[in-house]
Write an enzyme that holds these catalytic residues in place. Structure first.
Site, short mmCIF file in Angstrom:
data_model
loop_
_atom_site.label_atom_id
_atom_site.label_comp_id
_atom_site.label_asym_id
_atom_site.label_seq_id
_atom_site.Cartn_x
_atom_site.Cartn_y
_atom_site.Cartn_z
N SER A 203 0.81 -1.22 0.00
CA SER A 203 0.00 0.00 0.00
C SER A 203 0.84 1.27 0.00
O SER A 203 0.47 2.26 -0.63
CB SER A 203 -0.94 0.00 1.20
OG SER A 203 -1.76 -1.14 1.21
N HIS A 256 0.40 4.59 4.23
CA HIS A 256 -0.34 5.24 3.14
C HIS A 256 0.05 6.72 3.04
O HIS A 256 0.36 7.22 1.95
CB HIS A 256 -1.84 5.13 3.38
CG HIS A 256 -2.36 3.73 3.28
ND1 HIS A 256 -3.69 3.43 3.45
CD2 HIS A 256 -1.74 2.55 3.03
CE1 HIS A 256 -3.87 2.13 3.30
NE2 HIS A 256 -2.69 1.58 3.06
#
Length: 282
Positions: A203, A256
Site C-alpha cells: 500500500s 499510506h
C-alpha cells in the site's frame, strides 16, 4: 512517443490522423485517462514541428474538406477507430513492463507461501527489520510483499498493475524501480514508528505511485501518465477512512500517508521545470 493533443471528438481525431498519413506521418490514437477524450501520439519525434504546424490549422478549421478527403483516401470514412480497449490477458500484459509483472508475481508467490507456511514464518524472513535486523537490507523493501488477506492483495495488485504499468511503459523500468524502492523504505519507516515491524503490504508503494502519477499527469501530461481525478478523490477518501477507522479495518495509515507524501515530492522534483515555465507566465 510524444503526446500531441487530446481531442473530445474521436471522429475528428481520426480525420486528422488520416490527413497526416498523407504526409507520411504516423499518429496513434489512445483513450485518455479521464475517458472523455482521445489522445494523439506521434511515433517519430523528428516530425513534431510539421505536426504542430498542421495541428494549428486543424484546430482553427477541423471541418475543412481536406480532412474528410483524407479519410476517403484512406479507404472508408466509417472505418473503426484505431485504438483498442479490449480487456484480455494479452492487453493486460502489454500494459505492464517486466518490473511490474515481476513484482506482481512475487506478491502472489509470497501470499501463497504465507497460506502454506503461516504468516509468522514468512514475516520472520521478510518483515520490516527490528532493532537487531537493520543490516538485513532486504527487509527494508520486502515488507511490501506481505499481504494478510485475499482482498488486501487483490486491491494492491490492481493498483500496482494500473499505476506501475503506465509508469514503466512511459517513463522506464529504472524510474519505476526508484519510486518503488524509495517509497517502500520511506513508507515502511513511517509505519514502523507506530506499529514496530508488525505490518506488511504494497500500500505504501501504491500510494506513492498514486501521488506521483497524478501530479505528473496534471503538470506534464505529455509524459503519458495520469490518474483520473475521480480515482484520486477515491484514494484520498480511503486515506481518511483509514484514519477514522470507519469500517473497523486494520489499515496501515502511516504507510499510506508517508507513501503519498514521498510520491508527490518525487513528482514535484521530476517535473520542476513545468512549475518554472508556468511561473514565467504570471
Amino acid at each position: 512517443m510524444i503526446r500531441v493533443i487530446a481531442i473530445s471528438n474521436p471522429r475528428l481525431a481520426q480525420a486528422f490522423i488520416d490527413y497526416m498519413a498523407t504526409h507520411q506521418v504516423h499518429l496513434t490514437m489512445r483513450p485518455s485517462h479521464d475517458g472523455q477524450h482521445v489522445e494523439l501520439w506521434l511515433e517519430d519525434d523528428t516530425k513534431l514541428t510539421l505536426v504542430q504546424q498542421e495541428l494549428e490549422q486543424f484546430t482553427r478549421d477541423p471541418l475543412n474538406e481536406r480532412y474528410q478527403a483524407a479519410s476517403w483516401q484512406s479507404g472508408d470514412v466509417n472505418h473503426p477507430l484505431k485504438y483498442h480497449n479490449n480487456l484480455n490477458w494479452q492487453y493486460l500484459s502489454r500494459q505492464a513492463g517486466p518490473l511490474t509483472l515481476t513484482i506482481l508475481l512475487l506478491n502472489i508467490v509470497v501470499y501463497l507461501w504465507m497460506q502454506f507456511a503461516g504468516d509468522y514464518q514468512v514475516m520472520s524472513w521478510l518483515a520490516w527489520p527490528n532493532d537487531s535486523q537493520h543490516m538485513e537490507l532486504w527487509r527494508w523493501v520486502t515488507h511490501g510483499l506481505l499481504h494478510f488477506s485475499l482482498l488486501h492483495i487483490i486491491f494492491n495488485l490492481m493498483w500496482w498493475w494500473y499505476l506501475g504499468g503506465q509508469t514503466e511503459k512511459h517513463l522506464g523500468t529504472g524510474k519505476l524501480f526508484v519510486i518503488m524502492i524509495v517509497s517502500a523504505v520511506f513508507s515502511g519507516w513511517g509505519q514502523s514508528l507506530f506499529s514496530g515491524s508488525h505490518f506488511g503490504g504494497l500500500s505504501g508503494v501504491v500510494y506513492a505511485l498514486i501521488g506521483y502519477v497524478w501530479l505528473t499527469g496534471e503538470r506534464a501530461p505529455e509524459r503519458g501518465i495520469g490518474v483520473p481525478r475521480g480515482l484520486m478523490a477515491f484514494s484520498l477518501f480511503w486515506l481518511i477512512v483509514g484514519y477514522f477507522d470507519a469500517f473497523g479495518l486494520s489499515i496501515a495509515n502511516a504507510a499510506h500517508f508517508s507513501g503519498l507524501i514521498i510520491g508527490l515530492l518525487m513528482a514535484l522534483w521530476d517535473n520542476r521545470h513545468t512549475f518554472k515555465n508556468n511561473n514565467r507566465h504570471f
